[in-house]
Design an enzyme around this catalytic site. Structure first.
Site, PDB file in Angstrom:
ATOM      1  N   SER A 261       0.863  -1.189   0.000  1.00 27.88           N
ATOM      2  CA  SER A 261       0.000   0.000   0.000  1.00 27.88           C
ATOM      3  C   SER A 261       0.893   1.230   0.000  1.00 27.88           C
ATOM      4  O   SER A 261       2.099   1.123   0.173  1.00 27.88           O
ATOM      5  CB  SER A 261      -0.860   0.013   1.256  1.00 27.88           C
ATOM      6  OG  SER A 261      -0.022   0.059   2.396  1.00 27.88           O
ATOM      7  N   ASP A 262       0.306   2.395  -0.217  1.00 31.99           N
ATOM      8  CA  ASP A 262       1.081   3.633  -0.071  1.00 31.99           C
ATOM      9  C   ASP A 262       1.031   4.048   1.401  1.00 31.99           C
ATOM     10  O   ASP A 262       0.296   3.491   2.205  1.00 31.99           O
ATOM     11  CB  ASP A 262       0.535   4.726  -1.000  1.00 31.99           C
ATOM     12  CG  ASP A 262       1.582   5.797  -1.287  1.00 31.99           C
ATOM     13  OD1 ASP A 262       2.584   5.861  -0.549  1.00 31.99           O
ATOM     14  OD2 ASP A 262       1.404   6.586  -2.236  1.00 31.99           O
ATOM     15  N   TRP A 263       1.790   5.054   1.728  1.00 30.22           N
ATOM     16  CA  TRP A 263       2.019   5.515   3.099  1.00 30.22           C
ATOM     17  C   TRP A 263       0.699   5.697   3.875  1.00 30.22           C
ATOM     18  O   TRP A 263      -0.112   6.550   3.523  1.00 30.22           O
ATOM     19  CB  TRP A 263       2.791   6.831   3.044  1.00 30.22           C
ATOM     20  CG  TRP A 263       3.167   7.435   4.352  1.00 30.22           C
ATOM     21  CD1 TRP A 263       2.323   8.029   5.252  1.00 30.22           C
ATOM     22  CD2 TRP A 263       4.477   7.521   4.918  1.00 30.22           C
ATOM     23  NE1 TRP A 263       3.025   8.480   6.333  1.00 30.22           N
ATOM     24  CE2 TRP A 263       4.354   8.187   6.158  1.00 30.22           C
ATOM     25  CE3 TRP A 263       5.745   7.109   4.505  1.00 30.22           C
ATOM     26  CZ2 TRP A 263       5.443   8.449   6.981  1.00 30.22           C
ATOM     27  CZ3 TRP A 263       6.823   7.388   5.323  1.00 30.22           C
ATOM     28  CH2 TRP A 263       6.662   8.047   6.547  1.00 30.22           C
ATOM     29  N   ALA A 265      -1.975   4.249   3.871  1.00 30.12           N
ATOM     30  CA  ALA A 265      -3.218   4.179   3.088  1.00 30.12           C
ATOM     31  C   ALA A 265      -4.249   3.237   3.713  1.00 30.12           C
ATOM     32  O   ALA A 265      -5.446   3.427   3.520  1.00 30.12           O
ATOM     33  CB  ALA A 265      -2.914   3.752   1.660  1.00 30.12           C
TER      34      ALA A 265
END
Ligand code: NOJ
Length: 732
Positions: A261-263, A265
């Site tokens: 996932s992104d930061w 998220a």
């Protein structure tokens, strides 16, 4: 490690250990590392930290070796950590920002840049880079356009694949190679209103036809990891979008690596309003297929309970942990947990002469000459004064160059003293980079307003401007005005810079602008007042040398715009490969009211995609076709003769566009399908040919089948996306 041994390892691990593999901690947990997102207390215990799978943003051979050793010692199965970081356009040797790299139209050069970045980062123990960003961009308000290679699916695909090849080489295990994490899947480049993190609305056809191809190219090139995007797509955040990650990414696109996932998220699934609490967020993300949770507490704090309650099958955890372990194994970390970490290599490689030379070449080839009247360029000698806040600025790296040191950057002023004949070129800042009432907030620091006193700086600059034969104005946006979380509703230059331009234009007509920045800006005043404009973007460590060499004619600009320069912000989003509408506007504003147009501004951008001049000129012959029609099994060869009609050696990027004249769904006015670079001496001609095959004519038709349809097509071959040099053929 053999696959059977890896399986055995997974079988031997406790549930807690397996969940640990799915967790990426931010570097600040070790009082280290770049903070590239909102930093907070994740509420983790020492026990959570013991089993973590990865760290983000920590660099440096010595430091990481110690951390890895201590971590593995205390881990029940001695599993090494994976170190990931944002190595976007270089590590210590900084290359031009990706948007500028797109302007090179040279995948080979981009591949080399990525491989240098990999070698430097590998020596500092980075195992995986969060690059390439293959997001298609059409809206210059979005600050992250600087991280994309532009507005075209085909060009982006070529560049994303080149970066993957550069980072990973033949195998990620080999010395100097790192794994590529493609991002941000999917459609992150189309946030509504150009505002970062905002929602995305894309029709299924537009998603597939325009946005997915560049990601697909990176997957085909073998990228080992994929990062999900922050945005919603059809109202579902990507980190919880099972259809997107499983059906599209894994089944259709054939990706088998690790998804991260992104930061934070996963935590943000609650803010999106699709998860009521952390537990639900954990369930949704794991079910969707997110293997690793970047810097949020969601997996660590909830998966165990979910499994124990029977709400999440342990099999899901096993599958994700398997993909993380597989990546570690591919990198060879079980045998060599430090991989290429080596303080000596670090010292020898970082900013080596060869690396700087490659960065210089890439910067020079990324510059786009937008205008050059009255042979303003190249400069004939030391006839110009250099004025502007960028003359002595070290801020030539993009916002993502978080591991670089600005002190390593060559400024224009330094380069001038090296390359000019008199060593006494007059220079002055003229004004600050930003208006004093526009403070800049960077990732890791706040930039206090430039100490330069605007009035005094202007006065000093005007003395130089009055005396000089030509004035080179080095203007542009501050580097922190683009990048993540740097969207802007106004894409004009700061007021103090426009005032400087205005004042200088009152005393001389001979103005050359060198334009810096990470996005296409509204440059109407520059076009009106300057005789020459060179877009230099954010050119990196060797930026000053590259600019000065170009201005002096030591090299000839050959860059082409990877993203059009809009007329003004009101046109956004804008892209050359748009649909035609039922009421196409042909450019004559007096031709009635009812065309698809604005009343007050043109439809066309100021400079189109693919555009860029040279110090020489090129002519194109009409397009020649080998046949007027082709079968589905056959092909047509389209050729032109390109001639250097000017007085110096130059390189032209010859571009091929196709248009489908009638189909079951509306088709773009044209689409880039190929390009070739051709180097020509004065007077020299070369034939440039493209093979047009049926595969190039396919699209998602009415039934969403990817196929071609018989009918007529126009083939355009020319210097940019507005070329009218064309011929027609039909597919039987
Ligand atoms: C958030 C950004 O969206 C992503 O591109 C980046 O790789 C991560 N932060 C890690 O820094």
């Amino acid at each position: 490690m053999k696959e059977t041994d890896l399986r055995q390892l997974l079988n031997d691990m406790t549930l807690e250990e397996k969940i640990g593999q799915l967790v990426q901690l931010p570097g600040y947990f070790q009082q280290e590392g770049a903070v590239t997102g909102p930093a907070g207390d994740m509420g983790l215990t020492q026990n959570d930290l013991r089993f973590a799978g990865s760290y983000l943003g920590i660099i440096g051979a010595e430091k990481i070796k110690k951390l890895q050793t201590a971590f593995m010692e205390q881990h029940p199965h001695h599993i090494p950590l994976l170190f990931m970081a944002d190595i976007i356009n270089g590590y210590r040797t900084v290359f031009p920002i990706p948007l500028a790299q797109g302007c090179t139209f040279d995948p080979g050069l981009v591949e080399e840049g990525a491989s240098i970045a990999a070698r430097e980062a590998a020596a500092a123990v980075i195992h995986v880079t969060f690059s390439p960003m293959a997001d298609l961009v059409r809206d210059a308000r979005w600050g992250r356009v600087m991280e994309s290679t532009g507005e075209d699916p085909y060009l982006n695909g070529q560049m994303a694949a080149a970066m993957v090849r550069g980072y990973q080489g033949d195998s990620v295990q080999q010395k100097g190679n790192i794994a590529a994490c493609l991002k941000h899947f999917a459609g992150y480049g189309a946030p509504e209103g150009g505002r970062d993190y905002n929602n995305v609305e894309l029709s299924p056809r537009t998603l597939r036809e325009d946005y997915l191809p560049a990601y697909q190219a990176a997957v085909d090139a073998g990228c080992e990891a994929v990062m999900t995007s922050f945005n919603t797509l059809d109202r579902i955040p990507s980190a919880a979008n099972e259809w997107l990650l499983k059906e599209v990414l894994r089944k259709e696109m054939g990706f088998s690596g690790m998804v991260i996932s992104d930061w934070n998220a996963l935590e943000e699934l609650m803010a999106h309003g699709i998860a009521a609490d952390q537990k639900e967020a954990a369930f949704l993300a794991l079910r969707a297929g997110v293997d690793m949770d970047m810097t949020s507490p969601i997996y660590t704090r909830n998966l165990r309970q979910l499994v124990e309650e029977g709400k999440v099958p342990e099999q899901w955890v096993d599958e994700s942990a398997w993909r993380v372990l597989t990546l570690k194994n591919k990198l060879g970390l079980f045998e060599k947990p430090f991989k290429d970490a080596n303080e000596k290599d670090e010292n020898a490689l970082l900013l080596s002469t060869a690396h700087r030379q490659a960065a210089l070449e890439c910067a020079e080839k990324s510059f786009v000459l937008l205008k050059n009247e009255d042979r303003m360029l190249p400069l004939l000698g030391d006839e110009a004064a250099f004025i502007g806040p960028y003359v002595d600025s070290r801020y030539l790296n993009g916002a993502w160059s978080i591991f670089a040191d600005d002190q390593d950057t060559v400024t224009i002023k330094t380069a001038l003293s090296h390359y000019s004949k008199t060593r006494n070129i007059p220079t002055a800042p003229g004004c600050p980079i930003n208006d004093p009432d526009q403070p800049i907030m960077g990732f890791q620091k706040h930039f206090s307003p430039d100490p330069c006193d605007p009035e005094a700086a202007l006065r000093d600059a005007m003395i130089l401007a009055k005396q000089a034969k030509k004035v080179v104005l080095c203007l542009g946006e501050h580097r922190e005005c683009t990048g993540e979380a740097a969207s802007r509703g106004d894409i004009t230059l700061p007021k103090c810079q426009l005032r400087l331009l205005d004042e200088v234009s009152k005393v001389t007509q001979n103005i050359i602008v060198v334009l810096f920045g990470g996005r296409p800006l509204d440059i109407r005043p520059l076009k009106e007042k300057a005789k020459a404009i060179l877009a230099a973007w954010l050119p990196g460590t060797e930026g000053g040398n590259a600019v000065v060499r170009t201005l002096l004619g030591e090299c000839n600009p050959s860059g082409k715009l990877s993203m059009c320069l809009p007329y003004c912000v009101g046109q956004l989003p804008i892209h050359y490969n748009h649909l035609i509408t039922g009421r196409p506007f042909h450019g004559d504003h007096h031709d009635g009211r009812f065309g698809s147009k604005y009343q007050d501004i043109p439809n066309d951008p100021l400079y189109p995609f693919g555009y860029g001049l040279s110090y020489t000129t090129f002519s194109y012959s009409p397009v020649r076709l080998s046949a007027k029609s082709m079968t589905k099994q056959g092909n047509v060869t389209a050729s032109v003769t390109v001639t250097n009609t000017g007085a110096c050696f130059g390189t032209e990027t010859v571009q091929l566009y196709l248009r489908d004249l009638a189909a079951s769904v509306a088709r773009p006015v044209r689409m880039l399908k190929g390009f070739r670079k051709v180097a020509l001496a004065p007077g020299e001609s070369k034939e440039v040919s493209f093979t047009v095959s049926e595969a190039m004519l396919r699209f998602f038709g009415l039934s969403m089948r990817y196929a071609s349809e018989p009918g007529d097509f126009d083939i355009f071959i020319g210097p940019d996306s507005h070329t009218e040099n064309k011929a027609r053929f039909s597919l039987e």
